[in-house]
Design an enzyme around this catalytic site. Structure first.
Site, PDB file in Angstrom:
ATOM      1  CB  SER A  40       2.975 -14.909   2.877  1.00  0.00           C
ATOM      2  OG  SER A  40       2.238 -14.460   4.447  1.00  0.00           O
TER       3      SER A  40
ATOM      4  CE1 TYR B 298       0.917 -10.318   0.410  1.00  0.00           C
ATOM      5  CE2 TYR B 298       0.389 -11.736   2.677  1.00  0.00           C
ATOM      6  CZ  TYR B 298       1.167 -11.299   1.952  1.00  0.00           C
ATOM      7  OH  TYR B 298       2.522 -11.396   2.214  1.00  0.00           O
TER       8      TYR B 298
HETATM    9  P1  NAD Z   1       7.560  -4.620  -0.375  1.00  0.00           P
HETATM   10  O1  NAD Z   1       6.380  -3.984  -1.023  1.00  0.00           O
HETATM   11  O2  NAD Z   1       9.305  -3.360   0.576  1.00  0.00           O
HETATM   12  O3  NAD Z   1       9.057  -5.244  -1.931  1.00  0.00           O
HETATM   13  C1  NAD Z   1       7.697  -5.088  -2.920  1.00  0.00           C
HETATM   14  C2  NAD Z   1       8.826  -4.787  -4.835  1.00  0.00           C
HETATM   15  O4  NAD Z   1       7.321  -5.649  -5.234  1.00  0.00           O
HETATM   16  C3  NAD Z   1       8.904  -3.823  -5.042  1.00  0.00           C
HETATM   17  O5  NAD Z   1      10.140  -3.501  -5.450  1.00  0.00           O
HETATM   18  C4  NAD Z   1       7.561  -3.527  -5.213  1.00  0.00           C
HETATM   19  O6  NAD Z   1       8.379  -2.239  -6.794  1.00  0.00           O
HETATM   20  C5  NAD Z   1       7.272  -4.831  -6.679  1.00  0.00           C
HETATM   21  N1  NAD Z   1       6.084  -4.245  -6.917  1.00  0.00           N
HETATM   22  C6  NAD Z   1       4.896  -3.657  -6.365  1.00  0.00           C
HETATM   23  N2  NAD Z   1       3.948  -4.029  -7.248  1.00  0.00           N
HETATM   24  C7  NAD Z   1       4.394  -4.802  -8.208  1.00  0.00           C
HETATM   25  C8  NAD Z   1       3.969  -4.400  -9.905  1.00  0.00           C
HETATM   26  N3  NAD Z   1       2.910  -4.794 -10.174  1.00  0.00           N
HETATM   27  N4  NAD Z   1       5.080  -4.780 -11.203  1.00  0.00           N
HETATM   28  C9  NAD Z   1       6.220  -5.361 -10.030  1.00  0.00           C
HETATM   29  N5  NAD Z   1       6.611  -5.217  -9.240  1.00  0.00           N
HETATM   30  C10 NAD Z   1       6.274  -5.093  -8.119  1.00  0.00           C
HETATM   31  O7  NAD Z   1       7.167  -5.491  -0.071  1.00  0.00           O
HETATM   32  P2  NAD Z   1       7.768  -6.580   0.399  1.00  0.00           P
HETATM   33  O8  NAD Z   1       7.756  -7.103   2.341  1.00  0.00           O
HETATM   34  O9  NAD Z   1       9.394  -7.141   0.232  1.00  0.00           O
HETATM   35  O10 NAD Z   1       7.426  -7.954  -0.263  1.00  0.00           O
HETATM   36  C11 NAD Z   1       8.367  -8.784  -0.669  1.00  0.00           C
HETATM   37  C12 NAD Z   1       7.387 -10.305  -0.484  1.00  0.00           C
HETATM   38  O11 NAD Z   1       7.572 -10.551   0.366  1.00  0.00           O
HETATM   39  C13 NAD Z   1       5.766  -9.994  -1.290  1.00  0.00           C
HETATM   40  O12 NAD Z   1       5.491 -10.727  -2.151  1.00  0.00           O
HETATM   41  C14 NAD Z   1       5.121 -10.102   0.055  1.00  0.00           C
HETATM   42  O13 NAD Z   1       3.445 -10.727   0.011  1.00  0.00           O
HETATM   43  C15 NAD Z   1       6.435 -11.104   0.624  1.00  0.00           C
HETATM   44  N6  NAD Z   1       6.325 -11.492   1.890  1.00  0.00           N
HETATM   45  C16 NAD Z   1       6.602 -10.179   2.494  1.00  0.00           C
HETATM   46  C17 NAD Z   1       6.532  -9.907   4.769  1.00  0.00           C
HETATM   47  C18 NAD Z   1       6.662  -9.146   5.148  1.00  0.00           C
HETATM   48  O14 NAD Z   1       6.436  -9.371   6.311  1.00  0.00           O
HETATM   49  N7  NAD Z   1       7.368  -8.087   4.603  1.00  0.00           N
HETATM   50  C19 NAD Z   1       5.909 -11.035   4.850  1.00  0.00           C
HETATM   51  C20 NAD Z   1       5.773 -12.898   4.123  1.00  0.00           C
HETATM   52  C21 NAD Z   1       5.604 -12.306   2.620  1.00  0.00           C
END
Ligand code: NAD
Length: 260
Positions: free
Chosen positions: A142, A155
């Site tokens: 991130s 986080y």
């Molecule tokens: P999201 O909530 O859409 O998806 C998260 C996924 O992780 C889902 O499939 C969920 O079921 C799974 N998950 C959660 N806990 C779990 C567990 N204990 N075991 C197995 N699976 C689990 O979120 P996203 O925004 O797509 O985030 C994905 C990654 O991207 C994360 O690591 C997040 O920190 C990172 N990220 C997101 C953003 C953003 O703005 N959305 C920005 C930077 C980084």
């Protein structure tokens, strides 16, 4: 032409992980999905991706906060797809609160899911990659791997940790054809971000509209959310044979956020 590979993407039933899985399938890679979703949704996703791209699609319901479930997911992937060539450590959760009120169990869960799971998957998958002389490990970190924001102590700590893990494993794997990189997105409008808008509004005492305008997008000079497809194409690039010399890199895709 892209060589067809087997990829395990954690947290790929939603958001960025699902986008990466779809992007990989579109270039011919077999994909193992993982994450929480109801059975019907999983079957629909599997059929949808397999029929659109003619690749194998598996699903592991492993809770990646549990090392024994991670070991089972790795074994299941090998049994259903074959050896794992590409690992994407993407599963992640968020919780927003001032540190004085930050629930201990939320801290533990974020460290387990956002950081320790990458350690466990990597330690199990790397030996085979080294042996075969090819591997791609892509950690979805991130912008918070590079800079902090208030109220996200767990986080930001986990994401800074992922950056350190990425660089360390890159050095250990460098002579074995295995690259290890971290992708650092700014804000992408996925369920993870949607959920934190009301929490941020509460923590800061402002409206939800003000959170989007003055907190989330204020940090991004482009003034727009990054798309899942943009992150997926960076992951596909890093998974390619041609990017063998990119390793240990912590790569922002943040609309310029970390430039200032
Ligand atoms: P999201 O909530 O859409 O998806 C998260 C996924 O992780 C889902 O499939 C969920 O079921 C799974 N998950 C959660 N806990 C779990 C567990 N204990 N075991 C197995 N699976 C689990 O979120 P996203 O925004 O797509 O985030 C994905 C990654 O991207 C994360 O690591 C997040 O920190 C990172 N990220 C997101 C953003 C953003 O703005 N959305 C920005 C930077 C980084």
């Amino acid at each position: 032409m892209t060589v067809k590979r087997n990829a395990l993407i954690t947290g790929s039933t939603s958001g960025i992980g699902l986008g990466i899985a779809r992007g990989f399938a579109a270039i011919g890679h077999n994909v193992m999905l993982n994450g929480f979703a109801d059975r019907e949704e999983v079957e629909r996703l599997k059929a949808d991706i397999a029929s659109a791209h003619g690749v194998k699609v598996g699903y592991s319901d492993a809770d990646v906060s549990k090392p024994e479930a991670i070991a089972a997911a790795v074994e299941q992937t090998k049994a259903e797809l074959g050896e794992i060539d590409i690992l994407v450590n993407n599963a992640g959760i968020q919780f927003v609160s001032p540190i004085e009120e930050f629930p201990i169990e939320k801290w533990d869960a974020i460290i387990a899911i956002n950081l320790s799971s990458a350690f466990h998957f990597t330690r199990l998958v790397l030996p085979g990659m080294k042996e075969r002389g090819f591997g791609r490990i892509i950690n979805v970190a991130s912008a918070h791997a590079l800079v902090a924001s208030p109220f996200k102590s767990a986080y930001v700590s986990a994401k800074h940790g992922i950056a350190g893990l990425t660089k360390t494993v890159a050095l250990e794997a460098a002579e074995h054809g295995v690259t290890v990189n971290a992708i650092c997105p700014g804000y992408v409008l996925t369920p993870l971000v949607q959920k934190q808008i009301p929490d941020q509004a509460h923590a800061r005492g402002i409206s939800e509209e003000a959170v989007v305008r003055d907190v989330l997008l204020a940090a991004q000079p482009t003034k727009r959310f990054i798309t899942v497809e943009e992150v997926a194409s960076l992951a596909a690039f890093l998974a390619d044979e041609q990017t063998a010399s990119i390793t240990g890199a912590i790569i922002p895709i943040d609309g310029g956020w970390t430039a200032h």
